[in-house]
Design a protein around this motif. Sequence first.
Motif, PDB file in Angstrom:
ATOM      1  N   MET A 137       0.855  -1.180   0.000  1.00  0.00           N
ATOM      2  CA  MET A 137       0.000   0.000   0.000  1.00  0.00           C
ATOM      3  C   MET A 137       0.892   1.231   0.000  1.00  0.00           C
ATOM      4  SD  MET A 137      -2.868  -1.493  -0.020  1.00  0.00           S
ATOM      5  CE  MET A 137      -3.926  -0.058   0.147  1.00  0.00           C
ATOM      6  N   GLY A 138       0.555   2.159  -0.861  1.00  0.00           N
ATOM      7  CA  GLY A 138       1.380   3.355  -0.976  1.00  0.00           C
ATOM      8  C   GLY A 138       0.581   4.634  -0.870  1.00  0.00           C
TER       9      GLY A 138
ATOM     10  N   VAL B 170       8.821   2.257   3.662  1.00  0.00           N
ATOM     11  CA  VAL B 170       9.800   3.064   2.928  1.00  0.00           C
ATOM     12  C   VAL B 170       9.219   4.464   2.784  1.00  0.00           C
ATOM     13  CG1 VAL B 170      10.977   3.408   0.730  1.00  0.00           C
ATOM     14  CG2 VAL B 170      10.761   1.104   1.661  1.00  0.00           C
ATOM     15  N   TYR B 171      10.078   5.475   2.914  1.00  0.00           N
ATOM     16  CA  TYR B 171       9.642   6.862   2.800  1.00  0.00           C
ATOM     17  C   TYR B 171      10.527   7.618   1.820  1.00  0.00           C
ATOM     18  CZ  TYR B 171       7.204   5.922   7.200  1.00  0.00           C
ATOM     19  OH  TYR B 171       6.399   5.393   8.169  1.00  0.00           O
ATOM     20  N   VAL B 172       9.939   8.616   1.174  1.00  0.00           N
ATOM     21  CA  VAL B 172      10.754   9.546   0.402  1.00  0.00           C
ATOM     22  C   VAL B 172      11.501  10.424   1.394  1.00  0.00           C
ATOM     23  CG1 VAL B 172       8.984  11.343   0.233  1.00  0.00           C
ATOM     24  CG2 VAL B 172      10.695  11.111  -1.570  1.00  0.00           C
ATOM     25  N   ASP B 173      12.701  10.872   1.023  1.00  0.00           N
ATOM     26  CA  ASP B 173      13.536  11.623   1.963  1.00  0.00           C
ATOM     27  C   ASP B 173      12.837  12.868   2.512  1.00  0.00           C
ATOM     28  OD1 ASP B 173      16.783  11.049   0.341  1.00  0.00           O
ATOM     29  OD2 ASP B 173      15.579   9.822   1.713  1.00  0.00           O
ATOM     30  N   ALA B 174      12.017  13.514   1.704  1.00  0.00           N
ATOM     31  CA  ALA B 174      11.400  14.778   2.101  1.00  0.00           C
ATOM     32  C   ALA B 174      10.450  14.652   3.288  1.00  0.00           C
ATOM     33  CB  ALA B 174      10.658  15.388   0.911  1.00  0.00           C
ATOM     34  N   VAL B 175       9.983  13.453   3.579  1.00  0.00           N
ATOM     35  CA  VAL B 175       9.013  13.285   4.672  1.00  0.00           C
ATOM     36  C   VAL B 175       9.541  12.436   5.816  1.00  0.00           C
ATOM     37  CG1 VAL B 175       7.158  13.492   2.976  1.00  0.00           C
ATOM     38  CG2 VAL B 175       7.833  11.215   3.798  1.00  0.00           C
ATOM     39  N   LYS B 176      10.746  11.916   5.686  1.00  0.00           N
ATOM     40  CA  LYS B 176      11.307  11.069   6.741  1.00  0.00           C
ATOM     41  C   LYS B 176      11.380  11.835   8.060  1.00  0.00           C
ATOM     42  CE  LYS B 176      14.122   7.903   3.989  1.00  0.00           C
ATOM     43  NZ  LYS B 176      15.497   7.508   3.599  1.00  0.00           N
ATOM     44  N   GLY B 177      10.927  11.199   9.128  1.00  0.00           N
ATOM     45  CA  GLY B 177      10.926  11.820  10.437  1.00  0.00           C
ATOM     46  C   GLY B 177       9.696  12.660  10.712  1.00  0.00           C
ATOM     47  N   ARG B 178       8.898  12.943   9.681  1.00  0.00           N
ATOM     48  CA  ARG B 178       7.683  13.739   9.857  1.00  0.00           C
ATOM     49  C   ARG B 178       6.414  12.931   9.585  1.00  0.00           C
ATOM     50  NH1 ARG B 178       6.618  17.945   6.654  1.00  0.00           N
ATOM     51  NH2 ARG B 178       7.723  17.107   4.834  1.00  0.00           N
ATOM     52  N   PHE B 179       6.452  12.050   8.620  1.00  0.00           N
ATOM     53  CA  PHE B 179       5.291  11.252   8.234  1.00  0.00           C
ATOM     54  C   PHE B 179       5.487   9.811   8.685  1.00  0.00           C
ATOM     55  CE2 PHE B 179       3.832  13.812   4.225  1.00  0.00           C
ATOM     56  CZ  PHE B 179       3.857  14.975   4.977  1.00  0.00           C
TER      57      PHE B 179
ATOM     58  N   ALA C 200       1.255  17.895  -6.266  1.00  0.00           N
ATOM     59  CA  ALA C 200       1.112  19.319  -6.005  1.00  0.00           C
ATOM     60  C   ALA C 200       0.685  20.031  -7.285  1.00  0.00           C
ATOM     61  CB  ALA C 200       2.430  19.884  -5.488  1.00  0.00           C
ATOM     62  N   PRO C 201       0.071  21.209  -7.156  1.00  0.00           N
ATOM     63  CA  PRO C 201      -0.349  21.951  -8.347  1.00  0.00           C
ATOM     64  C   PRO C 201       0.815  22.195  -9.305  1.00  0.00           C
ATOM     65  CG  PRO C 201      -1.281  22.920  -6.367  1.00  0.00           C
ATOM     66  CD  PRO C 201      -0.312  21.878  -5.905  1.00  0.00           C
ATOM     67  N   GLY C 202       0.614  21.838 -10.557  1.00  0.00           N
ATOM     68  CA  GLY C 202       1.627  22.066 -11.565  1.00  0.00           C
ATOM     69  C   GLY C 202       2.793  21.101 -11.553  1.00  0.00           C
ATOM     70  N   LYS C 203       2.724  20.077 -10.705  1.00  0.00           N
ATOM     71  CA  LYS C 203       3.824  19.120 -10.602  1.00  0.00           C
ATOM     72  C   LYS C 203       3.338  17.707 -10.888  1.00  0.00           C
ATOM     73  CE  LYS C 203       6.580  21.757  -7.277  1.00  0.00           C
ATOM     74  NZ  LYS C 203       7.292  21.707  -5.974  1.00  0.00           N
ATOM     75  N   GLU C 204       4.296  16.826 -11.139  1.00  0.00           N
ATOM     76  CA  GLU C 204       3.948  15.425 -11.359  1.00  0.00           C
ATOM     77  C   GLU C 204       3.670  14.737 -10.024  1.00  0.00           C
ATOM     78  OE1 GLU C 204       6.513  14.575 -15.447  1.00  0.00           O
ATOM     79  OE2 GLU C 204       6.966  13.487 -13.616  1.00  0.00           O
ATOM     80  N   ARG C 205       2.902  13.682 -10.097  1.00  0.00           N
ATOM     81  CA  ARG C 205       2.634  12.891  -8.904  1.00  0.00           C
ATOM     82  C   ARG C 205       3.923  12.242  -8.419  1.00  0.00           C
ATOM     83  NH1 ARG C 205      -2.105   8.936  -9.829  1.00  0.00           N
ATOM     84  NH2 ARG C 205      -0.537   7.887 -11.123  1.00  0.00           N
ATOM     85  N   GLU C 206       4.119  12.227  -7.102  1.00  0.00           N
ATOM     86  CA  GLU C 206       5.337  11.653  -6.548  1.00  0.00           C
ATOM     87  C   GLU C 206       5.022  10.672  -5.429  1.00  0.00           C
ATOM     88  OE1 GLU C 206       7.927  14.406  -4.556  1.00  0.00           O
ATOM     89  OE2 GLU C 206       6.333  15.237  -3.310  1.00  0.00           O
ATOM     90  N   PHE C 207       5.909   9.710  -5.277  1.00  0.00           N
ATOM     91  CA  PHE C 207       5.807   8.729  -4.210  1.00  0.00           C
ATOM     92  C   PHE C 207       6.097   9.395  -2.873  1.00  0.00           C
ATOM     93  CE2 PHE C 207       6.402   4.931  -1.847  1.00  0.00           C
ATOM     94  CZ  PHE C 207       7.564   5.099  -1.094  1.00  0.00           C
ATOM     95  N   VAL C 208       5.342   9.003  -1.837  1.00  0.00           N
ATOM     96  CA  VAL C 208       5.547   9.533  -0.491  1.00  0.00           C
ATOM     97  C   VAL C 208       6.003   8.434   0.467  1.00  0.00           C
ATOM     98  CG1 VAL C 208       4.453  10.623   1.504  1.00  0.00           C
ATOM     99  CG2 VAL C 208       3.853  11.367  -0.811  1.00  0.00           C
TER     100      VAL C 208
END
Length: 120
Positions: free
Chosen positions: A34-35, A59-68, A40-48
């Motif tokens: 499950m993913g 597994v987490y994308v680096d941008a959310v590690k420690g927060r999500f 975001a507006p004007g951007k491509e869909r990205e894995f979280v």
Amino acid sequence: QVQLVESGGGLVQPGGSLRLSCAASGRTLSSYTMGWFRQAPGKEREFVARIRWSGGSTVYVDAVKGRFTISRDLAKNTVYLQMNSLKPDDTAVYYCAASTRWSSYGYDYWGQGTPVTVSS
């Protein structure tokens, strides 16, 4: 077929928290990944983030590690995304998805999305 329904999005101030839910139905999910993804507006869909339904590996994308934090409730057939310390850059439509592969790409089933806006 797997049906996915997201909920929990909304407007939150920077630094705040939200918990997204994804209720799954249809096939037995024990062999699925499950993913959570976002667009975001004007951007491509990205894995979280992703979680193995059986076993709970994550597994987490680096941008959310420690927060999500992604988690699942086997009894409720529901996957969650707990989002803390939210930033304006986290503003996006968040999608839940299911895959038969342990991967951040090539998901087979998608929900309709739930919008998250981080703004003061």
